[in-house]
Design a protein around this motif. Structure first.
Motif, PDB file in Angstrom:
ATOM      1  N   LEU A 193      34.446  52.250  30.528  1.00  0.00           N
ATOM      2  CA  LEU A 193      34.864  50.808  29.964  1.00  0.00           C
ATOM      3  C   LEU A 193      33.640  50.051  29.741  1.00  0.00           C
ATOM      4  N   ASN A 232      36.572  40.816  28.223  1.00  0.00           N
ATOM      5  CA  ASN A 232      37.272  40.345  26.647  1.00  0.00           C
ATOM      6  C   ASN A 232      36.984  38.770  26.508  1.00  0.00           C
ATOM      7  N   ARG A 254      38.288  44.398  32.256  1.00  0.00           N
ATOM      8  CA  ARG A 254      38.860  44.231  31.119  1.00  0.00           C
ATOM      9  C   ARG A 254      39.137  42.490  30.897  1.00  0.00           C
ATOM     10  N   LEU A 255      39.506  41.824  31.827  1.00  0.00           N
ATOM     11  CA  LEU A 255      39.894  40.478  31.370  1.00  0.00           C
ATOM     12  C   LEU A 255      38.819  39.676  31.229  1.00  0.00           C
ATOM     13  N   TRP A 284      42.233  50.538  39.922  1.00  0.00           N
ATOM     14  CA  TRP A 284      43.035  50.022  38.860  1.00  0.00           C
ATOM     15  C   TRP A 284      42.883  48.516  38.658  1.00  0.00           C
ATOM     16  N   TRP A 285      42.750  47.800  39.892  1.00  0.00           N
ATOM     17  CA  TRP A 285      42.447  46.441  39.910  1.00  0.00           C
ATOM     18  C   TRP A 285      41.070  46.042  39.405  1.00  0.00           C
ATOM     19  N   ARG A 286      39.900  46.765  39.721  1.00  0.00           N
ATOM     20  CA  ARG A 286      38.682  46.423  39.157  1.00  0.00           C
ATOM     21  C   ARG A 286      38.570  46.868  37.853  1.00  0.00           C
ATOM     22  N   SER A 287      39.433  47.715  37.080  1.00  0.00           N
ATOM     23  CA  SER A 287      39.288  47.946  35.812  1.00  0.00           C
ATOM     24  C   SER A 287      39.984  46.925  35.252  1.00  0.00           C
ATOM     25  N   LEU A 288      41.198  46.278  35.558  1.00  0.00           N
ATOM     26  CA  LEU A 288      41.931  45.432  34.882  1.00  0.00           C
ATOM     27  C   LEU A 288      41.226  44.137  34.991  1.00  0.00           C
ATOM     28  N   LYS A 289      40.407  43.875  35.932  1.00  0.00           N
ATOM     29  CA  LYS A 289      39.848  42.573  36.272  1.00  0.00           C
ATOM     30  C   LYS A 289      38.552  42.683  35.262  1.00  0.00           C
TER      31      LYS A 289
END
Length: 394
Positions: free
Chosen positions: A170, A153, A149-150, A142-147
């Motif tokens: 992703l 973007n 995405r940030l 989850w953290w890797r995906s969130l990072k």
């Protein structure tokens, strides 16, 4: 390949970041890109926490190397040095005002994103590894995906080093939208061949009657070196052989590998050798190169060994190894967790029926790769000039 910048008098500026100048694939590629950009008419700066690595002398004189951490202590982790670099990194971006800001490897993307935030210039990330490596826990995933995405973007353009990276949902979205492009790693085939003809000074190289397996990489989980040691212990029962592991790592992991060699009873036939700027004589002398990585983006080492004419064994999870080896036509592919399968591959690739790499490496020449980077830089600078045609003051 020369670029022409008729829309402005000053050469466009490119800034690249890598954490250090040690002998890794990310660093070798970053230096190659920086050198090619400088040769093509760009003003280039290479930012790094530590500029004293073994690849320092491979940087062109017209590429300016900028040290971001003035008091970097030896032995400090890369994560610590990256944290120390943030303020100086951002100050440099703000004052030099590069046209293109380029983070060359995954380890630097989060730092670069913070350093670039709110500043002008085209922001470019080179995605050098996948997101799901190492079977992460749900929280880590989850953290890797969130990072990702940030940072994705906030970036203007992404470059993937292999087609395999686009298989991740992703990453694939950015390919489909056109924000990302695939530029595979390339190798300087002629340069590697020339460097491989230099004398090989390792004590085992002269004994052609006893082949040695070579692995090249840092002593980290990703490289799966413990599995390689266990497979080697089995393989040498079928054919006498030795193993050289070329690379650096943290002291704990190096000690673990040494202890495992002792436990397996193979320590006399295993040598852990520090990384070097020219590993190619050792590659050329090896019976086979083993790349059992649990994950990769696109392995330079695999291409370099093939350029040396050395038979290879690679895990199917080593980035685009399956594509590079054309499904096993130019080298053996193995499951990274199957110790017996890796052992059998080591035996075959050091024997008379080995699978040779042929001329497959020519499909991955560095000239083709560098031409694509320069074309991308030209397009990004031209696009920025069209949308904001304000000349930088001298």
């Amino acid at each position: 390949m020369a670029s022409q910048f008729r829309w402005r008098s000053a050469a466009p500026r490119i800034q690249l970041f890598v954490s250090d100048l040690t002998a890794t694939g990310v660093v070798r590629n970053a230096i190659a890109i920086a050198n090619e950009a400088a040769a093509s008419g760009y003003e280039v700066r290479l930012l790094t926490c530590r500029p004293d690595g073994v690849l320092r002398n491979q940087i062109r004189p017209d590429v300016t190397v900028v040290r971001l951490v003035r008091s970097a202590e030896k032995g400090r982790s890369r994560r610590f040095q990256l944290k120390q670099a943030l303020l100086e990194y951002r100050r440099h971006c703000r004052e030099w005002r590069p046209d293109i800001m380029f983070s060359a490897g995954n380890h630097g993307h989060l730092l670069s994103t913070f350093a670039w935030f709110g500043l002008p210039g085209t922001k470019l990330l080179r995605i050098s590894n996948d997101l799901d490596h190492g079977d992460p826990s749900p929280v880590v995933s989850w953290w890797r995906s969130l990072k990702f995405r940030l940072i994705s973007n906030l970036a203007d353009r992404l470059v993937f080093v292999s087609r395999a990276l686009g298989d991740h949902p992703l990453l694939g979205l950015h390919l489909a939208s056109g924000k990302a492009a695939v530029i595979p790693n390339g190798v300087d085939v002629e340069g590697v061949c020339a460097a491989s003809h230099q004398p090989c000074t390792h004590r085992w190289a002269a004994d052609r009657s006893l082949p040695f397996v070579l692995a090249v990489g840092r002593h980290v989980k990703q490289k799966n070196l413990g599995t390689l040691l266990r497979a080697f212990a089995i393989a040498r029962k079928s054919r006498p052989m030795r193993l050289i592991i070329l690379g650096d790592g943290n002291m704990d992991e190096t000690a673990r590998l040494s202890a495992l060699s002792l436990d397996l009873g193979i320590a006399d036939d295993v040598d852990l050798v520090p990384a070097t700027a020219n590993p190619f004589p050792l590659m050329a002398a090896a019976g086979t190169l083993a790349l059992p990585s649990l994950w990769e983006g696109s392995s330079n080492v695999l291409l370099e060994a093939m350029a040396c004419g050395t038979p290879v064994v690679a895990s199917r999870t080593a980035g685009d190894a399956e594509h590079v080896l054309d499904g096993g036509k130019y080298g053996l592919l193995v499951d990274p967790h199957e110790i017996d399968g890796l052992a059998a591959a080591l035996v075959r690739q050091t024997g008379p029926d080995r699978v040779q790499p042929g001329d497959r490496v020519n499909a991955f020449s560095r000239d083709k790769t560098m031409a694509r980077y320069v074309a991308m830089f030209d397009e990004l600078v031209a696009s920025a000039a069209r949308h904001a045609p304000i000349e930088r003051l001298a």
